[in-house]
Design a protein around this motif. Structure first.
Motif, mmCIF file in Angstrom:
data_model
loop_
_atom_site.group_PDB
_atom_site.id
_atom_site.type_symbol
_atom_site.label_atom_id
_atom_site.label_comp_id
_atom_site.label_asym_id
_atom_site.label_seq_id
_atom_site.Cartn_x
_atom_site.Cartn_y
_atom_site.Cartn_z
ATOM 1 N N SER A 146 19.137 59.687 57.554
ATOM 2 C CA SER A 146 17.962 59.506 56.704
ATOM 3 C C SER A 146 17.533 60.855 56.142
ATOM 4 O O SER A 146 17.617 61.876 56.830
ATOM 5 C CB SER A 146 16.810 58.908 57.528
ATOM 6 O OG SER A 146 15.589 59.017 56.820
ATOM 7 N N THR A 195 22.895 57.221 48.091
ATOM 8 C CA THR A 195 21.714 56.877 48.882
ATOM 9 C C THR A 195 20.951 55.735 48.233
ATOM 10 O O THR A 195 20.570 54.761 48.894
ATOM 11 C CB THR A 195 20.790 58.103 49.042
ATOM 12 O OG1 THR A 195 21.460 59.094 49.833
ATOM 13 C CG2 THR A 195 19.481 57.731 49.727
ATOM 14 N N GLY A 241 25.905 52.540 58.386
ATOM 15 C CA GLY A 241 25.025 53.265 59.288
ATOM 16 C C GLY A 241 25.332 53.152 60.762
ATOM 17 O O GLY A 241 24.666 53.783 61.579
ATOM 18 N N ASP A 261 21.417 47.176 56.634
ATOM 19 C CA ASP A 261 21.098 48.351 57.436
ATOM 20 C C ASP A 261 21.801 48.244 58.783
ATOM 21 O O ASP A 261 21.443 47.422 59.630
ATOM 22 C CB ASP A 261 19.579 48.448 57.632
ATOM 23 C CG ASP A 261 19.154 49.726 58.336
ATOM 24 O OD1 ASP A 261 20.028 50.482 58.804
ATOM 25 O OD2 ASP A 261 17.925 49.960 58.435
ATOM 26 N N SER A 292 22.275 62.446 53.480
ATOM 27 C CA SER A 292 21.948 61.046 53.219
ATOM 28 C C SER A 292 22.961 60.455 52.236
ATOM 29 O O SER A 292 23.348 61.135 51.281
ATOM 30 C CB SER A 292 20.543 60.963 52.636
ATOM 31 O OG SER A 292 20.188 59.647 52.323
ATOM 32 N N PRO A 293 23.458 59.234 52.471
ATOM 33 C CA PRO A 293 23.001 58.248 53.447
ATOM 34 C C PRO A 293 23.626 58.351 54.832
ATOM 35 O O PRO A 293 23.511 57.416 55.622
ATOM 36 C CB PRO A 293 23.385 56.927 52.791
ATOM 37 C CG PRO A 293 24.637 57.255 52.036
ATOM 38 C CD PRO A 293 24.442 58.651 51.524
ATOM 39 N N ALA A 299 18.108 49.726 63.398
ATOM 40 C CA ALA A 299 18.050 48.361 62.879
ATOM 41 C C ALA A 299 18.978 47.412 63.624
ATOM 42 O O ALA A 299 18.694 46.218 63.732
ATOM 43 C CB ALA A 299 18.398 48.351 61.393
ATOM 44 N N THR A 325 22.188 50.903 60.878
ATOM 45 C CA THR A 325 21.822 52.037 61.716
ATOM 46 C C THR A 325 21.426 51.558 63.110
ATOM 47 O O THR A 325 21.007 50.411 63.293
ATOM 48 C CB THR A 325 20.660 52.825 61.104
ATOM 49 O OG1 THR A 325 19.518 51.950 60.962
ATOM 50 C CG2 THR A 325 21.023 53.365 59.728
ATOM 51 N N MET A 343 20.680 51.876 49.807
ATOM 52 C CA MET A 343 19.393 51.301 50.205
ATOM 53 C C MET A 343 19.395 49.779 50.026
ATOM 54 O O MET A 343 18.551 49.086 50.588
ATOM 55 C CB MET A 343 18.256 51.959 49.418
ATOM 56 C CG MET A 343 17.977 53.392 49.865
ATOM 57 S SD MET A 343 16.825 54.303 48.786
ATOM 58 C CE MET A 343 15.268 53.567 49.284
#
Length: 541
Positions: free
Chosen positions: A445, A76, A117, A84, A441-442, A89, A86, A80
């Motif tokens: 979230s 995770t 993601g 991103d 996670s990841p 995003a 996801t 970060m």
């Protein structure tokens, strides 16, 4: 005259949920990092001394610190720093490729670009990105784009070439290499991903520690004070143990961690851990060795979870069986006989069947009425499998954030009947199986509010209701996130409730999680204050 203990800290004038059986108190007193007493404002304030710190909660809601039952703390923290990918995003393929292109523009040529993601069901194209998509976005960089579940990735041409993957490459056991019209399309599932990971730069010890620290601080911002790192060794092997110990000594371990040792054949760190004396239970309440994990299948959304019936529209696909029955049963027996609790990944009913059978055989040969072997995720069990879990003392360890994030994907790949019945936490609660919850996670979230919302409503992020009969009450949902999280680690005597003698791990929220409208729990709740052993470790007031 008897000696009167004066509290080190008092929180008062709040609605403090101490546990499902204990209910609500107005105040709590802390002494030497542990709960001294709970009760009325007047009773607890009577424990105030000249050096007591006093915090007025101003009517706010507090609970035991949340316990995420399954996530990957190092991964995770490292992820970060990835692009991103996801849906929030990058809701479209164009947006996703733009993010990768922008990262490539700031990365030296030849340097790796990582992204994680995406969910192909939620992309506007409704498909996985391809090698060609990534080649156009970053022609001068090796790229690896990982699906939210972590069981599927897409690599571009440079990454495939560095890994030596061609159309003639033998497919690894328990893996998938995607081809379209006989040509590589970049799709890699399960063990095939390891071919690319093997040529990536290894994480340094400092990078591992930074990942632990960064992710741990992130958890504290949500009121999460404990977690299980669900596959220690998955990123960098046995050196991850060293990184955890160094982080703890240096004061860079923000949350309590229960270490799960990666046990898959070929990459296992169990033997090294055993020789180092890292047996189940070794350590302290801040950092303790937990169970051993092996992967039995993949993910439902990625169509790699091992099912007994085919996926929708793919009559020949029942997912991926990672290991043979003989291997699973031998690994489970060896670790069980060494005293380890097992915490193995099984999502589809085929994998769950294989794992329950292995647990039953190990327990029959070497009985232990309180070993608490776990089934991680346990997404699609049958009623008969649930009954066998109850008989054998096996715990389901689901991540109910999956309902919020992936529920609609389950319906898409499995059909309505099987999809909505996934992760039957209401059934488990009624059966007394003490289900816990977390985020993985990841994969999702660690934000606990979608998780709580899914437990009390069974709604996906789009609002689809996934079998209302599996809803939990508010106190049940909090119990899964606290007391039963501790139970799943055999730590119920030291955390998970706010009772005298347990650690004063406390989270304060700006919404009453027992009373606030469900929609507000999901989108309008913040953690304001997090305490670990009575110390303020996060403050957003």
């Amino acid at each position: 005259m008897p000696f009167a203990i004066e509290a080190d800290l008092i929180l008062h004038n709040g609605r403090i949920w101490c546990g499902r059986e204990e209910g609500i108190s107005n105040a709590v007193a802390v002494w030497q990092g542990k709960v001294l007493a709970t009760g009325s404002n007047a009773d607890i304030l009577s424990l105030k001394g000249s050096a007591t710190e006093v915090i007025d909660l101003e009517g706010r809601f507090a609970s035991p610190g949340l316990i995420d039952n399954h996530l990957h703390l190092i991964a995770t923290g490292i992820a970060m720093g990835f692009v991103d990918a996801t849906p929030a995003a990058a809701p479209t393929l164009a947006a996703l490729m733009k993010g990768i292109s922008e990262r490539a523009a700031t990365t030296p040529k030849g340097g790796w670009v990582r992204a994680r993601g995406y969910d192909q069901v939620k992309l506007d194209t409704g498909r996985h990105p391809t090698r060609e998509d990534l080649d156009r976005a970053a022609p001068d960089h090796p790229v690896m784009l990982t699906r939210a579940c972590g069981h599927v990735s897409v690599a571009n041409s440079r990454a495939l070439a560095l890994a030596g993957i061609s159309e003639q490459t033998p497919v690894p056991d328990g893996g998938v290499i995607g081809l379209t019209d006989g040509k590589l399309n970049g799709f890699l599932a399960e063990n095939a991903q390891n071919l690319v990971k093997a040529v990536m730069p290894e994480a340094t010890t400092e990078e591992l520690i930074e990942g632990i620290e960064r992710a741990g601080q992130h958890l504290l911002s949500f009121g999460i004070t404990s977690c299980m790192d669900a596959a220690v060794g998955h990123v960098a092997g046995f050196p991850e143990i060293q990184a955890y110990e160094m982080a703890k000594v240096a004061g860079r371990l923000p949350v309590r961690v229960w270490l799960t040792l990666l046990g898959d054949p070929g990459v296992s760190i169990v033997e090294e851990s055993w020789r180092a004396g890292l047996v189940c239970g070794a350590g302290d309440d801040m950092l303790r060795v937990g169970g051993v994990k092996i992967f039995l299948d993949g993910s439902a959304g990625g169509r790699t979870a091992w099912m007994t019936r085919p996926y929708q529209g793919e009559p020949d696909n029942i997912g991926v069986q990672m290991l043979s029955d003989a291997v699973v049963e031998q690994v489970v027996k060896d670790c069980h006989d060494r005293g380890y609790q097992m915490v193995c990944h099984a999502i589809g009913d085929g994998a769950i069947e294989q794992l329950i059978t292995a647990y039953e055989k190990a327990l029959a040969a070497n009985p232990d009425s309180d070993r608490r072997h776990r089934i991680e995720h346990c997404g699609f069990p049958t009623a008969e499998q649930n009954a066998r879990m109850k008989t054998a003392g096996i715990l389901p360890a689901p991540q109910m954030a999956f309902i919020h994030d992936f529920g609609d994907s389950y319906i898409s790949v499995l059909g309505e009947e099987r999809g909505v019945a996934s992760y039957p936490i209401g059934t488990w609660m009624r059966m007394g199986l003490k289900p816990s919850t977390g985020s993985d996670s990841p994969v999702c979230s660690p934000d606990p509010f979608p998780n709580l919302h899914a437990m009390i409503t069974r709604q996906t992020g789009k609002g689809t209701v996934m079998d209302a009969a599996e809803k939990l009450g508010r106190a049940e949902a909090l119990q899964a996130y606290t007391e039963y999280g501790a139970w799943s680690q055999k730590a119920e005597a030291v955390k998970g409730r706010l009772v005298p003698g347990q650690w004063a791990d406390i989270a304060v929220f700006d919404n009453d999680l027992l009373e606030a409208p469900a929609a507000t729990v999901l989108s309008g709740t913040r953690c304001l204050l997090t305490l670990l052993a009575g110390r303020i470790v996060y403050d957003a007031r």
